[in-house]
Design a protein around this motif. Structure first.
Motif: not given
Length: 242
Positions: A84-93, A163-178
């Motif tokens: 469930p953990i990695w399924t959640f991570v993949a789908l949320f990404v 991978p989860a850390v990198l994904a969160l950092l990327a989304f944080a940067a992307l959402s802030r830029r937009k």
């Protein structure tokens, strides 16, 4: 593999009993509370689309699966924890890429294939959501694991969450830029995850001075993180496809 061999890799566990990790087990209520809050808010805002409901259901399964692993503590319950953990991570990404970045559905399908490949690689190399390790012996002792942690990884298996850390950092940067409304929610979730990952890493290393360990705090903070991600996702508009 012996699916019923006992796994003992946390400070709190001192034997094979069902309730040998009460804090690690009960702290999984954090995920259940996150799912309930997400469901209540989704209904209130009319955001009960299929994907959101699946994410909420997966958050519930994370709590249930982790509870099973920290009570039965064996190989089969480890799978109930990790899947469930990695399924959640993949789908949320993928959902975040679509709703924040405005990526079209066709590209999401390609992303799904990539994410499935990444999860398969994580399984192949022994990475799992609980940081579990299996053994043909009946019980893996903390002394042995302490030696392995020192010899093989000072991070106590937490490197699997890069991978989860990198994904969160990327989304944080992307959402802030937009300038997306979800930006502060993701920033808060990212900060909390950094703290929780640090505490997960310290668990085995602090056994001598803190026998209860810090893994249960990892659960609690991750429940908070998921709650924040849910609230940000549910309260934010979907970006227009670019």
């Amino acid at each position: 593999m012996d699916w019923f061999a006992t796994i003992d890799i946390y400070c709190e566990r001192t034997g094979p009993e069902f309730w040998a990790e009460p804090l690690n087990a009960l702290s999984n209520l954090s995920f259940i509370f996150a799912a309930i809050w997400g469901w209540v808010e989704a209904q209130k805002r009319g955001r009960t689309d299929v994907v959101t409901v699946i994410l909420i259901a997966l958050a519930t399964l994370i709590g249930v699966g982790s509870f099973l692993f920290h009570t039965f503590a064996n190989a089969w319950s480890s799978l109930a924890d990790v899947i469930p953990i990695w399924t959640f991570v993949a789908l949320f990404v993928l959902v975040a890429i679509h709703r924040i970045g405005g990526i079209r559905s066709g590209r999401i399908g390609i992303g799904l294939a990539i994410m499935v490949g990444i999860v398969a690689i994580l399984f192949a190399f022994g990475g799992d959501g609980g940081g579990s390790q299996t053994s043909d012996a009946a019980t893996v002792s903390l002394d042995t694991l302490d030696q392995e942690a020192s010899a093989n990884s000072l991070l106590n298996g937490s490197e699997q969450y890069l991978p989860a850390v990198l994904a969160l950092l990327a989304f944080a940067a992307l959402s802030r830029r937009k300038g997306h409304p979800i930006a502060p929610w993701i920033a808060a979730a990212t900060g909390i995850f950094m703290v929780s990952l640090t505490l997960r890493t310290l668990d085995l290393h602090l056994c001598e001075i803190w026998p209860l360990g810090t893994h249960f705090i990892w659960h609690i903070l991750n429940g908070v993180m998921i709650a924040l991600l849910f609230q940000g996702l549910i309260r934010s508009p979907v970006a227009k496809p670019g």
